[in-house]
Design a protein around this motif. Structure first.
Motif, PDB file in Angstrom:
ATOM      1  N   GLU A   1      -2.638  -2.546  -3.363  1.00 21.45           N
ATOM      2  CA  GLU A   1      -4.050  -2.403  -3.023  1.00 21.45           C
ATOM      3  C   GLU A   1      -4.289  -1.174  -2.151  1.00 21.45           C
ATOM      4  O   GLU A   1      -5.244  -0.413  -2.372  1.00 21.45           O
ATOM      5  CB  GLU A   1      -4.525  -3.653  -2.285  1.00 21.45           C
ATOM      6  N   MET A   2      -3.422  -0.973  -1.162  1.00 24.02           N
ATOM      7  CA  MET A   2      -3.613   0.159  -0.244  1.00 24.02           C
ATOM      8  C   MET A   2      -3.335   1.485  -0.948  1.00 24.02           C
ATOM      9  O   MET A   2      -4.023   2.488  -0.693  1.00 24.02           O
ATOM     10  CB  MET A   2      -2.723   0.001   0.981  1.00 24.02           C
ATOM     11  N   ILE A   3      -2.351   1.498  -1.839  1.00 22.53           N
ATOM     12  CA  ILE A   3      -2.063   2.731  -2.595  1.00 22.53           C
ATOM     13  C   ILE A   3      -3.312   3.173  -3.361  1.00 22.53           C
ATOM     14  O   ILE A   3      -3.665   4.364  -3.381  1.00 22.53           O
ATOM     15  CB  ILE A   3      -0.885   2.509  -3.564  1.00 22.53           C
ATOM     16  N   GLU A   4      -3.989   2.228  -3.977  1.00 21.51           N
ATOM     17  CA  GLU A   4      -5.217   2.555  -4.722  1.00 21.51           C
ATOM     18  C   GLU A   4      -6.287   3.126  -3.789  1.00 21.51           C
ATOM     19  O   GLU A   4      -7.001   4.074  -4.139  1.00 21.51           O
ATOM     20  CB  GLU A   4      -5.741   1.314  -5.449  1.00 21.51           C
ATOM     21  N   LYS A   5      -6.403   2.563  -2.595  1.00 22.06           N
ATOM     22  CA  LYS A   5      -7.398   3.059  -1.644  1.00 22.06           C
ATOM     23  C   LYS A   5      -7.058   4.483  -1.178  1.00 22.06           C
ATOM     24  O   LYS A   5      -7.948   5.330  -1.039  1.00 22.06           O
ATOM     25  CB  LYS A   5      -7.498   2.112  -0.448  1.00 22.06           C
ATOM     26  N   TYR A   6      -5.781   4.728  -0.939  1.00 21.26           N
ATOM     27  CA  TYR A   6      -5.383   6.070  -0.510  1.00 21.26           C
ATOM     28  C   TYR A   6      -5.696   7.100  -1.598  1.00 21.26           C
ATOM     29  O   TYR A   6      -6.234   8.187  -1.312  1.00 21.26           O
ATOM     30  CB  TYR A   6      -3.892   6.120  -0.179  1.00 21.26           C
ATOM     31  N   TYR A   7      -5.353   6.761  -2.834  1.00 19.96           N
ATOM     32  CA  TYR A   7      -5.643   7.685  -3.936  1.00 19.96           C
ATOM     33  C   TYR A   7      -7.143   7.944  -4.043  1.00 19.96           C
ATOM     34  O   TYR A   7      -7.576   9.072  -4.305  1.00 19.96           O
ATOM     35  CB  TYR A   7      -5.111   7.128  -5.258  1.00 19.96           C
ATOM     36  N   SER A   8      -7.951   6.914  -3.846  1.00 19.62           N
ATOM     37  CA  SER A   8      -9.397   7.078  -3.939  1.00 19.62           C
ATOM     38  C   SER A   8      -9.907   8.041  -2.865  1.00 19.62           C
ATOM     39  O   SER A   8     -10.745   8.915  -3.137  1.00 19.62           O
ATOM     40  CB  SER A   8     -10.094   5.719  -3.783  1.00 19.62           C
ATOM     41  N   ILE A   9      -9.399   7.908  -1.662  1.00 16.80           N
ATOM     42  CA  ILE A   9      -9.809   8.814  -0.586  1.00 16.80           C
ATOM     43  C   ILE A   9      -9.388  10.245  -0.905  1.00 16.80           C
ATOM     44  O   ILE A   9     -10.165  11.189  -0.724  1.00 16.80           O
ATOM     45  CB  ILE A   9      -9.190   8.369   0.755  1.00 16.80           C
ATOM     46  N   LEU A  10      -8.178  10.415  -1.399  1.00 15.51           N
ATOM     47  CA  LEU A  10      -7.674  11.755  -1.695  1.00 15.51           C
ATOM     48  C   LEU A  10      -8.402  12.371  -2.885  1.00 15.51           C
ATOM     49  O   LEU A  10      -8.551  13.596  -2.960  1.00 15.51           O
ATOM     50  CB  LEU A  10      -6.167  11.709  -1.924  1.00 15.51           C
TER      51      LEU A  10
END
Length: 606
Positions: free
Chosen positions: A499-508
């Protein structure tokens, strides 16, 4: 009737003139440049030091870049003028009462008096650091990396009154990132260097030196008793560099080490610091003599420190340095270091997700105990994940409290070990923040970080800050822990969950979009994305065939996932483009990483 003498008339006139001059200065300020024309001159002492000459040229060059104007450098034997910029210990009344001893080696003052600007510093590089401080604090210049600077164009420069004094909190400040060893970066940020990367320093050798003093290739076969005994057998290798150590109880080993060190010192007599220190392993000697020394002193330093003390007595005009590292951090009972012994105390076992003071009581106790018996130390701190140099390692919130704790406990000499190779997780940001903290660990760090992020990443800076904060918050909320030899796989259920990996990619993604018109800046954002790409690859390798694994089942056979193969190639390509030289400390260049990863995929495929 009172009659005023001629001298009293001049005194009254001078006082009125001074008031008028100060009032005028308060209103108009001190002019350096007007409409692209130089108003100021740069004044240096008639017999300047090398630092003062260098500082004046640095200021001249940057003022030219800022204004386009040419600024004259003159000696202080010329007549003083309004708007002069005085560099160093000039013969001028504006600095006559300065206490230079208070500035120590690297401190400086920047101040305006009588319509003139003075920048002067301590006995070493203080004046030079003052020039860079002036450029940054009052002219808006920045040095984010060795290649990324900000020099604002200003055709008109007028200064308001300045009365600024800075003295660095730590006397020796080394940040061991490769980019931080760029000469101007070091000067700008007031950093030191012990002599690595062919830079000048005061160290003849640095650490892990016993095998260079008693070379195994020369003595293993003929005299194995010179080396460490483990389980009744002497351990040394003429072929491998870092196997075993010397026996610190051996008089013969001392004699050979002394002759070796004497030869080294005779070759470089101008250098002050020389290391006599254990190798980088835990294969220390357990022979009866060494074990007795350990038992009596309560520390493995029981045999090391007497050896080092004896060497220090042989070279009283040099400083002999040794490590308190890994198995040897505890000070020995009943043994005091010689005055000219330097102790490199290392906090290698400290956790990195919380401050040292909260998470490593053993190190804190060792630090306190050493300082009770000695006062010549270098603290060796660790700031990255050495086993996985590109992996996310959210330790930014511990850097400041750690340095504050060390300073409060008497530490004045700091070595911040980071990535000696090019690239790595937030290497630019962490080098910058560490440099600022080593100068003043008590400053407000949020504006420093935001200034860097917005300057280096442009419009993407706010998203990079969001990414950093989210990862740190998640680490704290999930109770994750960090150590310098960990890997992303360890955090797959905490701050590197799916879940957090997806959020990080979205921010980047948003960060890249914000700077899509600026390819150079967008590329910097993409190097941040490498952190998450590497985490995905490492977790896929650890899970092998699970949901996040590197392989999947097709037609009854295990085959590599196409998206993992594509990510692997993209990651290594980014390593090549960004100049990354190692994935792990000391080994594994990017192409080797890809080769090993592909071998893993092949071995686990049907």
């Amino acid at each position: 009737m009172q009659i005023k003498t001629k001298s009293s008339f001049y005194l009254i006139f001078a006082s009125i003139a001074a008031v008028l001059l100060f009032t005028s200065f308060q209103k108009e300020g001190l002019r350096i440049c007007k409409n692209g024309k130089a108003v100021s001159r740069i004044v240096i002492p008639s017999n300047p030091t090398e630092v003062e000459k260098h500082a004046s040229v640095v200021l001249q060059n940057y003022l030219h870049q800022i204004t386009g104007a040419g600024f004259e450098i003159v000696s202080d034997d010329t007549r003083s003028k309004n708007n002069d910029i005085q560099i160093g210990r000039v013969n001028r009344p504006e600095i006559a009462e300065l206490d230079f001893a208070e500035l120590e080696e690297d401190g400086y003052v920047i101040r305006t008096r009588n319509g003139r600007l003075s920048i002067a510093g301590g006995s070493e590089k203080g004046t030079l650091y003052g020039v860079y401080g002036f450029l940054e604090k009052y002219l808006g210049c920045r040095k984010y990396t060795s290649k990324v600077s900000v020099v604002p164009v200003q055709f008109n420069i007028r200064l308001n009154p300045i009365n600024d004094k800075e003295i660095p909190v730590f006397k020796f400040r080394e940040v061991y990132y490769r980019d931080a060893f760029h000469p101007e970066y070091m000067e700008w940020h007031g950093l030191d260097n012990h002599g690595s990367y062919n830079l000048e320093g005061d160290w003849g050798n640095w650490c892990h030196t016993t095998h260079s003093l008693v070379p195994p290739e020369d003595y293993c076969a003929s005299n194995p008793d010179l080396y460490s005994m483990i389980d009744g057998e002497r351990l040394c290798s003429a072929e491998e560099h870092n196997v075993g150590d010397i026996c610190f109880s051996s008089e013969a080993a001392f004699d050979i080490a002394y002759e070796s060190l004497k030869t080294f010192i005779d070759d470089r007599p101008e250098l002050t610091y020389w290391s006599v220190s254990q190798m980088d392993n835990a294969q220390y000697c357990r022979c009866p003599e060494c074990q007795k020394a350990y038992d009596e002193s309560g520390s493995t330093q029981g045999s090391i420190l007497p050896f080092v003390n004896n060497m220090a007595r042989k070279f009283p005009d040099k400083t002999i340095s040794t490590l308190a590292y890994w198995y040897s951090t505890r000070p020995p009972k009943g043994i005091t270091p010689e005055k000219n012994v330097n102790i490199m105390l290392c906090n290698i076992g400290s956790p990195r997700h919380i401050p040292i003071e909260e998470g490593d009581s053993a190190f804190c106790a060792d630090l306190e105990a050493w300082y009770k018996i000695h006062d010549n130390f270098l603290i060796w701190d660790y700031t990255i994940q050495f086993a996985n140099l590109i992996a996310p390692f959210p330790n930014l919130r511990t850097l400041q409290p750690n340095l504050q704790y060390l300073q409060r406990n008497g530490v004045t000499v700091m070595f911040e070990q980071a990535n000696r190779d090019a690239g790595g997780e937030f290497c630019e940001l962490k080098a910058y923040m560490l440099a600022k903290l080593l100068w003043d660990p008590y400053q407000d760090l949020d504006p420093v970080m935001d200034d860097f992020l917005n300057g280096y990443y442009g419009a993407a800076g706010k998203y990079i800050r969001e990414y950093i904060d989210l990862m740190h918050d998640t680490m704290e909320e999930t109770g994750a822990s960090l150590n310098i030899f960990g890997r992303p796989w360890d955090q797959r259920n905490t701050f590197l969950s799916e879940e957090m990996i997806e959020k990080y990619y979205s921010i980047l993604d948003r960060a890249e979009e914000a700077v899509s018109d600026y390819p150079d800046v967008q590329f910097r954002v993409q190097t941040v994305r490498m952190q998450i790409d590497y985490a995905v690859l490492d977790i896929a390798k650890g899970e092998v065939t699970g949901v996040r694994g590197a392989l999947t089942e097709e037609d009854g056979k295990m085959v590599p996932k196409k998206e993992i193969q594509e990510l692997l190639h993209a990651f290594v390509s980014m390593c090549d483009l960004s100049g990354v030289t190692r994935i792990h400390e000391w080994h594994t260049p990017p192409r080797e990483y890809m080769k090993v990863y592909n071998e893993f995929l092949s071995e686990n495929s049907d």
